[in-house]
Design a protein around this motif. Structure first.
Motif, PDB file in Angstrom:
ATOM      1  N   ALA A 436       0.831  -1.207   0.000  1.00 14.13           N
ATOM      2  CA  ALA A 436       0.000   0.000   0.000  1.00 14.13           C
ATOM      3  C   ALA A 436       0.867   1.260   0.000  1.00 14.13           C
ATOM      4  O   ALA A 436       2.099   1.210   0.131  1.00 14.13           O
ATOM      5  CB  ALA A 436      -0.947  -0.003   1.191  1.00 14.13           C
ATOM      6  N   GLU A 441      -2.140   2.451   5.717  1.00 10.91           N
ATOM      7  CA  GLU A 441      -2.815   1.526   4.800  1.00 10.91           C
ATOM      8  C   GLU A 441      -2.147   0.159   4.800  1.00 10.91           C
ATOM      9  O   GLU A 441      -2.825  -0.862   4.633  1.00 10.91           O
ATOM     10  CB  GLU A 441      -2.813   2.117   3.389  1.00 10.91           C
ATOM     11  CG  GLU A 441      -3.681   3.365   3.250  1.00 10.91           C
ATOM     12  CD  GLU A 441      -3.484   4.051   1.916  1.00 10.91           C
ATOM     13  OE1 GLU A 441      -2.498   3.716   1.235  1.00 10.91           O
ATOM     14  OE2 GLU A 441      -4.289   4.925   1.570  1.00 10.91           O
ATOM     15  N   ASN A 442      -0.839   0.105   4.977  1.00  5.52           N
ATOM     16  CA  ASN A 442      -0.149  -1.177   5.025  1.00  5.52           C
ATOM     17  C   ASN A 442      -0.482  -1.956   6.289  1.00  5.52           C
ATOM     18  O   ASN A 442      -0.456  -3.183   6.287  1.00  5.52           O
ATOM     19  CB  ASN A 442       1.370  -0.967   4.931  1.00  5.52           C
ATOM     20  CG  ASN A 442       1.835  -0.816   3.497  1.00  5.52           C
ATOM     21  OD1 ASN A 442       1.720  -1.728   2.699  1.00  5.52           O
ATOM     22  ND2 ASN A 442       2.359   0.366   3.168  1.00  5.52           N
ATOM     23  N   LEU A 445      -4.816  -2.511   5.695  1.00  3.39           N
ATOM     24  CA  LEU A 445      -5.215  -3.258   4.500  1.00  3.39           C
ATOM     25  C   LEU A 445      -6.741  -3.326   4.377  1.00  3.39           C
ATOM     26  O   LEU A 445      -7.351  -4.410   4.368  1.00  3.39           O
ATOM     27  CB  LEU A 445      -4.613  -4.668   4.503  1.00  3.39           C
ATOM     28  CG  LEU A 445      -3.123  -4.761   4.175  1.00  3.39           C
ATOM     29  CD1 LEU A 445      -2.684  -6.207   4.076  1.00  3.39           C
ATOM     30  CD2 LEU A 445      -2.791  -4.027   2.882  1.00  3.39           C
ATOM     31  N   HIS A 446      -7.377  -2.172   4.302  1.00  3.30           N
ATOM     32  CA  HIS A 446      -8.812  -2.008   4.056  1.00  3.30           C
ATOM     33  C   HIS A 446      -9.681  -2.435   5.247  1.00  3.30           C
ATOM     34  O   HIS A 446     -10.900  -2.553   5.099  1.00  3.30           O
ATOM     35  CB  HIS A 446      -9.244  -2.779   2.806  1.00  3.30           C
ATOM     36  CG  HIS A 446      -8.387  -2.507   1.607  1.00  3.30           C
ATOM     37  ND1 HIS A 446      -8.285  -1.255   1.024  1.00  3.30           N
ATOM     38  CD2 HIS A 446      -7.567  -3.323   0.888  1.00  3.30           C
ATOM     39  CE1 HIS A 446      -7.455  -1.314  -0.005  1.00  3.30           C
ATOM     40  NE2 HIS A 446      -7.002  -2.554  -0.109  1.00  3.30           N
TER      41      HIS A 446
END
Length: 588
Positions: A436, A441-442, A445-446
C-alpha cells in the motif's frame, strides 16, 4: 523458430481478436469506406484534368466537381482518423484482456509458483512482450483485409478504362507479399530471440539490483558490471538485427512498387507517342485513362506497402506471443473448487491424513504427513533447511495443491474458496510485503479498526518505537515495497498487521530471520503474546524458547519424524536432540 510454431502462434494471436472484435470491424469498415472515397477522388481528379486540358471546358462549369473533390479530401482525412482510433481501441482492449489473463493465472497459482522465475521476467512478460502486440492488432490485422479489398476495388475501376494498365498491376502485385513473407520469416525468429534475451536481461538485472549489498561486500561489483555490459551489448546487437530486417523489408516493397508504377507510366507514355495501340478496347488511350491509372497506381500498392510497413509488427507480436502462449499453455491450470463456505460454528481444527504436498506442476514436495492442529494450540515447526517446512505453510495458505486429506473443521481445504479461507489466516514471513501507499494503509489493508485497537497493535509490535521519527507518522508515504523502512521496521509493520487481523490461524515463517537482536525481541514478544489468542504454527530455527510452546514438530526430508512437547522430545534420542546438540556445538 520453425514454420509450424510460427503458424501456431499466429493462430493463437488471431484467437485473441474477439476481445476487441467490435473495434477491429469498425477499423476495417472505415478503411473500406476510405478506399471507395479514394477511387471517387481519383475519378473526379482525372475527369477534371480531362475536361480542363482536352475538352477546354471553363472552370466555372466545373465548380461542383471541385467541391466534390474537396469533400473527398475531407472525408478521407476523417475516415483515416476514425480508422486509427478504432484500431487503437482494439489494441488496447486486447492487450488489457491478455494482461488480465496473465494476472488472473498468476493470482490463482499463488506466490509459491511465481517465485520460480525472477520478478524481472514477469515484468517483461506483462509489459514489453504484451505491449509489442499493439501494432499487430491496431494496424496489421485491419490492414490485412484492406490489402485485399483496396487493390481489388482499384482494379475494378481501372480495367473498364484500360485493361493493359490493370494487367500490369495485377501481374506485379503478388511480388510484394511474396518477398514480404520471405523477409518476415527471419524477422519473426529474430524478434523471438530478442524477447528471450530481454527477459533474461531483465531478470538478471533485477536480481543483481536486489543483491547489490551482498555483491559489494564480496567485492563482486566490478565483475557484475562487466557481466551486465556484456549482456546489454548482446541485446543491442540483437535489436539491431531486428531493425535491419525491418528496413530490408521496407526497401524490397519500395523497389517493386516503384518498378510497377514506372512500367505503367512507360506504357502510357509510349501510348501517347503512338508506339502502343492496345489496352483501350480499340478506342484509343485518353488523357482521362492515363491520369486515372497513374493516380491510382501508387494507391494500388499503398495498402501492400502499408502491410509491409506493419509486417514487422507481426514479427514482433509473434516473438512476444511465444513466451506468453507458452506460459498460458504450460502453467498448471488452477484447481477448481466447489461452491462451499467455511463452517466456523466451532473453533478451528486442522487434521491431515496422508497429506502429501505437491508442486503446481504435480511433483511431490513431501512424504505423506499426518497431524492434528487443535483449537488454540501453539506448535513450533523445526528442521533443517529444505526439509519441507515452508511447503507445509504454503499448503495451509492455499498456495500449493496436495494429495490425500487436509480437513478444516471437517471440510477438505481444496473444496473451500481460497479467499474465504485466507480471511481466517494471518501470516508473517521472512520478507514482509508492504504494497500500500502509506504506513497506515499497510497496517490496516482495508480493515476498519478503532483507533485505540490500532495504537495497541502498533505498540505491541514495536512500531511506536520508530513512528515518531517518520515525517508524517502513520500517514507517511512509503516507497515501492516499503522503501524508506529498514527490514526490521517493515517486519514490525507486518506483525502489527497480523495482530489486527481477526484470524483463527496464525502462520509464522521464521519471522525473526534477518533482524537485529532488538528488532527480533520486539517481534517475537508480540508474536508470543498473539499466539496465545489463536491457533499458531511457527517455523523457527531458534531452539532456546521451544519449551514455551505446546508442541514441537520436527521435519526431515519432507516427513514429520517427531511430534510432542519439548520435554518429551529432548529427553529421547531423535532428530530434535540432534538439532539441539548440533546448535550447541556451533555456539561453543
Amino acid at each position: 523458430m520453425n514454420k509450424s510454431r510460427q503458424q501456431e502462434l499466429l493462430r493463437w494471436l488471431r484467437q485473441q481478436r474477439h476481445h476487441g472484435a467490435r473495434a477491429l470491424r469498425a477499423a476495417s469498415l472505415y478503411g473500406f469506406l476510405a478506399a471507395l472515397v479514394l477511387i471517387a477522388q481519383a475519378w473526379l481528379l482525372a475527369s477534371l484534368l480531362q475536361n480542363l486540358i482536352v475538352a477546354q471546358q471553363p472552370r466555372t462549369g466545373l465548380v461542383t466537381d471541385f467541391l466534390l473533390l474537396l469533400l473527398c479530401f475531407v472525408l478521407r482525412a476523417v475516415l483515416h482518423y476514425a480508422r486509427e482510433m478504432a484500431g487503437q481501441r482494439a489494441g488496447v482492449a486486447i492487450r488489457r484482456a491478455l494482461r488480465q489473463q496473465v494476472l488472473d493465472r498468476l493470482e490463482q497459482l499463488g506466490p509459491a509458483w511465481i517465485q520460480g522465475k525472477p520478478a524481472g521476467s514477469w515484468a517483461t512478460l506483462l509489459l514489453e512482450q504484451i505491449e509489442e502486440m499493439q501494432d499487430y492488432y491496431a494496424r496489421y490485422l485491419p490492414q490485412m483485409s484492406l490489402a485485399v479489398f483496396v487493390p481489388c476495388a482499384i482494379l475494378l475501376a481501372i480495367f473498364p478504362v484500360n485493361w493493359a494498365a490493370g494487367l500490369i498491376l495485377l501481374l506485379t502485385a503478388p511480388l510484394i507479399p511474396l518477398f514480404m513473407a520471405l523477409v518476415g520469416m527471419g524477422a519473426a525468429d529474430a524478434n523471438r530471440r530478442n524477447f528471450l534475451a530481454l527477459a533474461r536481461l531483465s531478470g538478471d538485472f533485477y536480481d543483481r539490483l536486489r543483491g547489490r549489498e551482498t555483491l559489494r561486500l564480496f567485492h563482486r561489483a566490478a565483475a557484475e558490471e562487466q557481466a551486465i555490459a556484456a549482456s546489454t551489448r548482446d541485446f543491442r546487437q540483437r535489436t539491431m538485427e531486428v531493425l535491419r530486417l525491418a528496413f530490408l523489408s521496407s526497401a524490397v516493397l519500395e523497389f517493386f512498387a516503384s518498378l510497377a508504377i514506372a512500367v505503367v507510366a512507360v506504357y502510357f507514355g509510349f501510348s501517347y507517342l503512338g508506339e502502343f495501340h492496345f489496352g483501350a478496347y480499340g478506342t484509343g488511350v485518353t488523357l482521362f485513362a492515363g491520369f486515372l491509372a497513374l493516380i491510382l497506381s501508387p494507391e494500388f500498392f499503398q495498402p501492400l506497402r502499408d502491410l509491409g510497413t506493419f509486417y514487422h509488427a507481426k514479427a514482433q507480436a509473434t516473438g512476444g506471443a511465444d513466451a506468453l502462449e507458452t506460459f498460458l499453455r504450460e502453467s498448471p491450470q488452477p484447481q477448481t473448487v466447489a461452491a462451499g463456505t467455511l463452517s466456523l460454528s466451532a473453533p478451528l481444527t486442522i487434521c491431515a491424513q496422508d497429506m502429501q504436498v505437491m508442486t503446481a506442476s504435480g511433483t511431490a514436495l513431501s512424504r505423506p504427513l499426518n497431524f492434528t492442529l487443535r483449537p488454540g494450540q501453539r506448535v513450533a515447526l523445526v528442521g533443517e533447511s529444505g526439509a519441507g517446512k515452508t511447503a507445509l505453510i504454503n499448503v495451509l495458505l492455499g498456495f500449493l495443491p496436495y494429495q490425500g486429506s487436509l480437513l478444516i473443521n471437517g471440510q477438505e481445504l481444496r473444496t473451500l474458496p481460497r479467499e474465504s479461507w485466507q480471511q481466517q489466516v494471518a501470516w508473517v514471513g521472512q520478507n514482509p510485503q508492504l504494497p500500500a501507499l502509506t504506513l497506515r494503509e499497510n497496517v490496516l489493508l482495508h480493515q476498519q479498526v478503532p483507533e485505540p485497537a490500532l495504537l495497541s497493535a502498533l505498540q505491541r509490535a514495536g512500531v511506536d518505537a520508530f513512528l515518531p521519527r517518520l515525517p508524517d507518522g502513520l500517514d507517511t508515504v512509503l516507497g515501492e515495497g516499503g522503501i524508506g523502512l529498514s527490514v526490521g521496521q517493515a517486519q514490525r509493520v507486518a506483525v502489527a498487521r497480523a495482530l489486527l487481523k481477526p484470524a483463527q490461524l496464525l502462520l509464522l515463517d521464521e519471522p525473526g530471520a534477518g533482524l537485529d537482536s532488538q528488532s527480533e525481541r520486539h517481534v517475537m514478544a508480540a508474536l508470543q503474546q498473539a499466539s496465545t489468542c489463536q491457533t499458531t504454527l511457527m517455523i523457527t530455527h531458534q531452539l532456546d524458547e521451544l519449551a514455551q510452546w505446546d508442541e514441537v514438530w520436527v521435519m526431515q526430508a519432507g516427513q514429520l519424524v517427531q511430534q510432542g512437547t519439548w520435554q518429551q522430545l529432548i529427553q529421547q534420542a531423535g532428530a530434535l536432540r540432534d538439532l539441539a546438540q548440533h546448535r550447541q556445538k556451533e555456539i561453543s
